[in-house]
Design a protein around this motif. Structure first.
Motif, mmCIF file in Angstrom:
data_model
loop_
_atom_site.group_PDB
_atom_site.id
_atom_site.type_symbol
_atom_site.label_atom_id
_atom_site.label_comp_id
_atom_site.label_asym_id
_atom_site.label_seq_id
_atom_site.Cartn_x
_atom_site.Cartn_y
_atom_site.Cartn_z
ATOM 1 N N ASN A 1 -5.238 1.338 -0.289
ATOM 2 C CA ASN A 1 -4.705 1.805 -1.565
ATOM 3 C C ASN A 1 -5.362 3.079 -2.062
ATOM 4 O OD1 ASN A 1 -2.626 -0.228 -2.446
ATOM 5 N ND2 ASN A 1 -4.348 -1.592 -2.031
ATOM 6 N N ASP A 2 -6.304 3.636 -1.304
ATOM 7 C CA ASP A 2 -6.885 4.927 -1.674
ATOM 8 C C ASP A 2 -6.041 6.098 -1.186
ATOM 9 O OD1 ASP A 2 -9.034 3.756 -2.966
ATOM 10 O OD2 ASP A 2 -10.250 3.669 -1.152
ATOM 11 N N TRP A 3 -5.065 5.834 -0.305
ATOM 12 C CA TRP A 3 -4.107 6.876 0.070
ATOM 13 C C TRP A 3 -3.187 7.160 -1.111
ATOM 14 C CZ3 TRP A 3 -4.157 9.544 4.616
ATOM 15 C CH2 TRP A 3 -4.906 9.004 5.670
ATOM 16 N N LYS A 4 -2.770 8.415 -1.260
ATOM 17 C CA LYS A 4 -1.893 8.809 -2.361
ATOM 18 C C LYS A 4 -0.665 9.527 -1.798
ATOM 19 C CE LYS A 4 -5.055 7.341 -5.171
ATOM 20 N NZ LYS A 4 -4.880 6.052 -5.870
ATOM 21 N N PRO A 5 0.537 9.230 -2.306
ATOM 22 C CA PRO A 5 1.744 9.908 -1.828
ATOM 23 C C PRO A 5 1.819 11.334 -2.347
ATOM 24 C CG PRO A 5 2.287 8.414 -3.608
ATOM 25 C CD PRO A 5 0.836 8.183 -3.300
ATOM 26 N N ALA B 1 0.842 -1.191 0.000
ATOM 27 C CA ALA B 1 0.000 0.000 0.000
ATOM 28 C C ALA B 1 0.879 1.243 0.000
ATOM 29 C CB ALA B 1 -0.905 -0.013 1.224
ATOM 30 N N PRO B 2 0.354 2.388 -0.454
ATOM 31 C CA PRO B 2 1.137 3.633 -0.464
ATOM 32 C C PRO B 2 1.694 3.959 0.915
ATOM 33 C CG PRO B 2 -0.865 3.901 -1.742
ATOM 34 C CD PRO B 2 -0.969 2.563 -1.068
ATOM 35 N N TYR B 3 2.899 4.489 0.925
ATOM 36 C CA TYR B 3 3.552 4.837 2.174
ATOM 37 C C TYR B 3 4.399 6.080 1.962
ATOM 38 C CZ TYR B 3 7.766 2.860 0.084
ATOM 39 O OH TYR B 3 8.822 2.606 -0.751
ATOM 40 N N ALA B 4 4.841 6.669 3.060
ATOM 41 C CA ALA B 4 5.780 7.786 3.026
ATOM 42 C C ALA B 4 6.721 7.615 4.200
ATOM 43 C CB ALA B 4 5.043 9.127 3.122
ATOM 44 N N SER B 5 8.007 7.923 4.004
ATOM 45 C CA SER B 5 9.002 7.683 5.038
ATOM 46 C C SER B 5 10.036 8.790 5.042
ATOM 47 C CB SER B 5 9.686 6.333 4.796
ATOM 48 O OG SER B 5 10.560 6.014 5.849
ATOM 49 N N ILE B 6 10.554 9.109 6.225
ATOM 50 C CA ILE B 6 11.596 10.115 6.354
ATOM 51 C C ILE B 6 12.748 9.591 7.190
ATOM 52 C CG2 ILE B 6 9.959 12.030 6.162
ATOM 53 C CD1 ILE B 6 10.325 12.473 9.196
#
Length: 320
Positions: free
Chosen positions: A230-234, A21-26
């Motif tokens: 999967n409805d989340w968007k980066p 699924a969409p993700y974001a990381s720092i």
């Protein structure tokens, strides 16, 4: 390491990494531990969690359950943050006054909470460990449910997983021929950037180069979960911009690879979450992770008008 962190934050096998699924990381913090060298990605030892949406948000697996032991310097338990205008939400009628505040966290009008973090110069010894590496990799995951204070998903909610990852020694020694000598070098640390469920990217950057295998690096990651994952968007490309780097191996060796310009800001959006929540405000739900600049680490929840989110490039395009 890309595959490793993706595995840790999704719980999937590597064979299914591309379908994550969409993700974001720092990279929240990166510290060298020899010769008194200073951090090259630095932040303060606190995590601010701020709810700037009209929706209640539950954080953790259940009320009062301890969370992220080894990362915090005091007990942090499952809690919920009230939405702005909590007492006047038209889709939550309460003729007898607002619901019980049991489990309500926060220090500013119950919309924010500050978590004190353990010593940043040491790896956070979290509940789960990946073995087989020179230094252990620790990680843990807690769920976040939006439009809820019951810690469970329902018909009018969406959810994320919030995952810290921490380790020492994110360098890989290699040897480079300089003149007639093989000189020992340290390969830059790798980190995750963004993922859209099909393409998952990593990068190498001199910003995370370490001069020895002994270091401390902390990552923070958010990733869509549940039936609407999967409805989340980066939106990382709209926050700090993207830069093309020459790729290494792969289907097109040396082909340009898009990576975030900044390692310390990333985010996801759930377009028009108002439709799910059952209100008529036409708001997008935006979640942003940020750190660096000798400021706090921050996990920000924002509500953005669906028709006025052009300051997040790419969101309108992916909505279609």
């Amino acid at each position: 390491l890309c595959a490793l962190l993706l595995l840790l934050t999704t719980g999937c096998s590597l064979a299914f990494a591309a379908a994550a699924a969409p993700y974001a990381s720092i990279v929240a913090y990166n510290e060298r531990l020899i010769n008194g060298e200073k951090p090259n990605i630095s932040t303060l030892g606190v995590l601010d969690i701020i709810n700037m949406t009209p929706w209640n948000i539950s954080i953790g697996p259940s009320l009062d359950t301890p969370m992220l032991n080894g990362m915090t310097n005091s007990a942090w338990h499952g809690m919920w943050l009230a939405g702005i205008n909590y007492n006047n939400q038209p889709w939550m009628p309460s003729p007898n006054g607002p619901p019980s505040t049991n489990g309500l966290g926060g220090s500013y009008a119950f919309h924010s909470f500050q978590v004190g973090l353990s010593n940043l110069n040491n790896a956070w010894v979290l509940n789960k460990t990946a073995t087989g590496y020179s230094y252990p990799v620790y990680y843990d995951t807690i769920p976040i449910v939006f439009n809820s204070k019951t810690f469970t998903q329902g018909n009018q909610t969406v959810a994320l997983n919030f995952s810290p990852t921490s380790t020492e020694g994110l360098g890989v020694i290699y040897y480079q021929l300089i003149g007639t000598q093989n000189v020992e070098m340290v390969y830059p640390a790798n980190a995750l950037s963004i993922g859209d469920g099909t393409n998952n990217y990593g990068w190498n950057s001199s910003d995370t180069t370490i001069s020895t295998l002994k270091s401390t690096t902390h990552f923070l990651t958010i990733q869509g979960t549940g039936t609407t994952a999967n409805d989340w968007k980066p939106i990382t490309n709209g926050l700090g911009g993207m830069t093309a780097y020459k790729g290494a191996d792969g289907s097109a060796k040396g082909a340009p690879v898009q990576a975030p310009t900044l390692l310390t800001v990333a985010g996801l959006v759930y377009p028009n979450f108002s439709n799910v929540a059952g209100d008529t405000r036409s708001l997008d739900l935006v979640v942003i992770l940020q750190a660096g600049g000798y400021g706090d680490m921050q996990l920000l929840f924002l509500a953005v008008p669906n028709g006025r989110d052009t300051f997040l490039p790419g969101v309108s395009a992916v909505r279609k």
